[in-house]
Write a protein that holds these residues in place. Sequence first.
Motif, PDB file in Angstrom:
ATOM      1  N   GLU A   1      11.978 -16.471  59.838  1.00  0.00           N
ATOM      2  CA  GLU A   1      12.155 -16.594  58.393  1.00  0.00           C
ATOM      3  C   GLU A   1      11.201 -17.626  57.798  1.00  0.00           C
ATOM      4  N   PHE A   2      10.969 -18.715  58.524  1.00  0.00           N
ATOM      5  CA  PHE A   2      10.026 -19.706  58.021  1.00  0.00           C
ATOM      6  C   PHE A   2       8.595 -19.208  58.118  1.00  0.00           C
ATOM      7  N   LEU A   3       8.276 -18.462  59.164  1.00  0.00           N
ATOM      8  CA  LEU A   3       6.915 -17.951  59.319  1.00  0.00           C
ATOM      9  C   LEU A   3       6.533 -16.975  58.208  1.00  0.00           C
ATOM     10  N   LYS A   4       7.517 -16.367  57.570  1.00  0.00           N
ATOM     11  CA  LYS A   4       7.216 -15.513  56.426  1.00  0.00           C
ATOM     12  C   LYS A   4       6.656 -16.332  55.263  1.00  0.00           C
ATOM     13  N   LEU A   5       7.060 -17.599  55.180  1.00  0.00           N
ATOM     14  CA  LEU A   5       6.590 -18.494  54.124  1.00  0.00           C
ATOM     15  C   LEU A   5       5.337 -19.237  54.535  1.00  0.00           C
ATOM     16  N   SER A   6       5.271 -19.625  55.799  1.00  0.00           N
ATOM     17  CA  SER A   6       4.166 -20.438  56.291  1.00  0.00           C
ATOM     18  C   SER A   6       3.662 -19.853  57.609  1.00  0.00           C
ATOM     19  N   PRO A   7       2.749 -18.904  57.555  1.00  0.00           N
ATOM     20  CA  PRO A   7       2.290 -18.252  58.782  1.00  0.00           C
ATOM     21  C   PRO A   7       1.587 -19.180  59.750  1.00  0.00           C
ATOM     22  N   ASN A   8       1.201 -20.358  59.289  1.00  0.00           N
ATOM     23  CA  ASN A   8       0.581 -21.361  60.166  1.00  0.00           C
ATOM     24  C   ASN A   8       1.621 -22.249  60.834  1.00  0.00           C
ATOM     25  N   ASN A   9       2.889 -21.919  60.677  1.00  0.00           N
ATOM     26  CA  ASN A   9       4.036 -22.649  61.240  1.00  0.00           C
ATOM     27  C   ASN A   9       3.963 -24.160  61.017  1.00  0.00           C
ATOM     28  N   LYS A  10       3.580 -24.543  59.787  1.00  0.00           N
ATOM     29  CA  LYS A  10       3.533 -25.951  59.420  1.00  0.00           C
ATOM     30  C   LYS A  10       4.328 -26.161  58.131  1.00  0.00           C
ATOM     31  N   ILE A  11       5.011 -27.318  58.063  1.00  0.00           N
ATOM     32  CA  ILE A  11       5.641 -27.699  56.807  1.00  0.00           C
ATOM     33  C   ILE A  11       4.648 -28.535  56.009  1.00  0.00           C
ATOM     34  N   PRO A  12       4.791 -28.569  54.674  1.00  0.00           N
ATOM     35  CA  PRO A  12       5.837 -27.970  53.850  1.00  0.00           C
ATOM     36  C   PRO A  12       5.446 -26.579  53.370  1.00  0.00           C
ATOM     37  N   ALA A  13       6.458 -25.903  52.787  1.00  0.00           N
ATOM     38  CA  ALA A  13       6.245 -24.642  52.083  1.00  0.00           C
ATOM     39  C   ALA A  13       7.219 -24.612  50.917  1.00  0.00           C
ATOM     40  N   ILE A  14       6.834 -23.914  49.849  1.00  0.00           N
ATOM     41  CA  ILE A  14       7.736 -23.783  48.710  1.00  0.00           C
ATOM     42  C   ILE A  14       7.885 -22.321  48.319  1.00  0.00           C
ATOM     43  N   VAL A  15       8.988 -22.037  47.634  1.00  0.00           N
ATOM     44  CA  VAL A  15       9.180 -20.766  46.942  1.00  0.00           C
ATOM     45  C   VAL A  15       9.537 -21.107  45.503  1.00  0.00           C
TER      46      VAL A  15
END
Length: 208
Positions: free
Chosen positions: A42-56
């Motif tokens: 679910e997080f990889l859908k937002l951040s395909p580089n598997n790094k934080i942060p990400a926003i919606v």
Amino acid sequence: MITLHTWTTPNGRKPIILLEELGVPYEAVPVDIGNGEQFQSEFLKLSPNNKIPAIVDDEADGGPLSLFESGAILTYLADKYGKFLAPSGAARWQAMQWLHWQIGGLGPMLGQLGFFSKQDDAFALERFVTEGGRLLTVLDTQLSKSEYVAGDDYTIADIACYTWVMAASERLQEPLADALGKPNLQRWLALVGARPAVQKGMRWKPRG
């Protein structure tokens, strides 16, 4: 509503500080990178580089928008709300160049120094102490010319740099003592650190 997926790292604190400065509603969702939550599907859908942060941003023009990478997030939020980044002209690009300087230099070098300070690798440690000290000296020199990183106004460049310099002050004080003790850097740390939104962002921790 802005939903921020983040953790208690220098990069993770950047958007929290900006959102607090903006005074807009947001929800912070912790992503425990120590437990590998950044690799969950679910997080990889937002951040395909598997790094934080990400926003919606559910209220973005054209429909919900997800963004990853701290620099992109800071720029987007500053533009969306019209604060902490000039809309055009020289002031905008002064802030942008220092934002990218942090992303490309200060953060990665201090991060590597933090890693190698815990390893038995004298060559790597010397390399990153030298480069980390050089970058902090560049920042101190810039701050001898202006009140804030990109000029007379507080911008997202200050937010981006502040979290990393504070992390170095807390965790790398011994190898970087000379660079961290420079007077203009210390003046700026006190100035930015006195802002209530910065204090709140730096204190943020996941609930529970």
